[in-house]
Design a protein around this motif. Structure first.
Motif, PDB file in Angstrom:
ATOM      1  N   ILE A 271       0.837  -1.202   0.000  1.00 38.19           N
ATOM      2  CA  ILE A 271       0.000   0.000   0.000  1.00 38.19           C
ATOM      3  C   ILE A 271       0.871   1.251   0.000  1.00 38.19           C
ATOM      4  O   ILE A 271       0.631   2.193  -0.761  1.00 38.19           O
ATOM      5  CB  ILE A 271      -0.980  -0.006   1.197  1.00 38.19           C
TER       6      ILE A 271
ATOM      7  N   GLN B  54       1.039   4.079  -2.866  1.00 36.58           N
ATOM      8  CA  GLN B  54       0.715   5.473  -2.574  1.00 36.58           C
ATOM      9  C   GLN B  54       1.811   6.420  -3.063  1.00 36.58           C
ATOM     10  O   GLN B  54       1.525   7.464  -3.649  1.00 36.58           O
ATOM     11  CB  GLN B  54       0.485   5.656  -1.071  1.00 36.58           C
TER      12      GLN B  54
ATOM     13  N   LEU C 162      -1.599  -6.567  -4.366  1.00 42.56           N
ATOM     14  CA  LEU C 162      -2.775  -6.267  -3.547  1.00 42.56           C
ATOM     15  C   LEU C 162      -4.007  -6.993  -4.088  1.00 42.56           C
ATOM     16  O   LEU C 162      -4.859  -7.433  -3.309  1.00 42.56           O
ATOM     17  CB  LEU C 162      -3.007  -4.757  -3.478  1.00 42.56           C
TER      18      LEU C 162
END
Length: 165
Positions: free
Chosen positions: A58, A62, A80
Motif C-alpha cells: 500500500i 501510494q 494487492l
C-alpha cells in the motif's frame, strides 16, 4: 516448502532492501523508494507475514501514485489484487487486477501481462464467470507463447489450488 521467517533465508535481501530504502529516502528518489517498499513487502510475503506485506505494498503504491510513477504502481497493485482474492474480496481483487493489467498495457510492458491475465482468470473462476475465465486463459497463453514463455503456458493452473485450501 513453506519458508520459516526465522530461517534466515531472506535476511540478507531484507537488509539490502532496508539499506537501499534509507539511501533512496536520503536522495528523495521517490521511484526508488516505491520500489524498495515493494521489495520489502515481497520479503514479508515470503515470510508469510501477509499483513506486513500488504502494508508495504500500500505504501509503495501510494508513493508511486503521488509522484506519477506508473511502472512502479503496477506490481504493488497486482500483489494487492492477489491478497484481496485470497481473502475472498472478489470485487476489490477484480478492480485492482484490471488496473494492474491496464498499467502494463499503457506502458507497453508485456513480460508480466500473461500473469495479469492468469490473475484475472483466477478471479473470474472464483466469481463463476466461465466465459471470462476462458478468455483470460487464452490471452495469457497467447502472450506467453509470443514471448517464448513455455513454462508459463505449461503452468496454467495458477493460484486456483491456493484458493481451494
Amino acid at each position: 516448502m513453506i519458508d520459516d521467517p526465522n530461517s534466515g533465508r531472506y535476511d540478507a535481501a531484507f537488509t539490502c532492501q532496508q539499506e537501499a530504502l534509507e539511501k533512496r529516502q536520503a536522495l528523495k528518489d521517490t521511484r526508488g523508494i516505491s520500489e524498495s517498499l515493494f521489495q520489502i513487502g515481497a520479503i514479508h510475503e515470503r515470510w508469510q507475514q501477509y499483513d506486513q506485506a500488504r502494508q508495504y505494498y500500500i505504501e509503495a503504491l501510494q508513493i508511486a501514485d503521488r509522484y506519477g510513477h506508473l511502472f512502479e504502481k503496477a506490481e504493488p497493485t497486482s500483489h494487492l489484487a492477489i491478497h484481496a482474492l485470497l481473502q475472498g474480496n472478489l470485487e476489490e481483487a477484480l478492480s485492482l487486477a484490471l488496473v494492474a493489467l491496464e498499467l502494463r498495457q499503457v506502458l507497453h510492458f508485456k513480460p508480466y501481462q500473461p500473469l495479469d491475465h492468469l490473475l484475472l482468470r483466477d478471479i473470474y473462476q472464483a466469481k463463476g464467470d466461465h466465459a471470462k475465465v476462458e478468455l483470460h486463459e487464452q490471452k495469457a497463453s497467447r502472450l506467453a507463447e509470443e514471448m517464448g514463455y513455455p513454462m508459463l503456458v505449461s503452468s496454467m493452473p495458477g493460484i486456483k489450488s491456493r484458493l481451494s485450501k
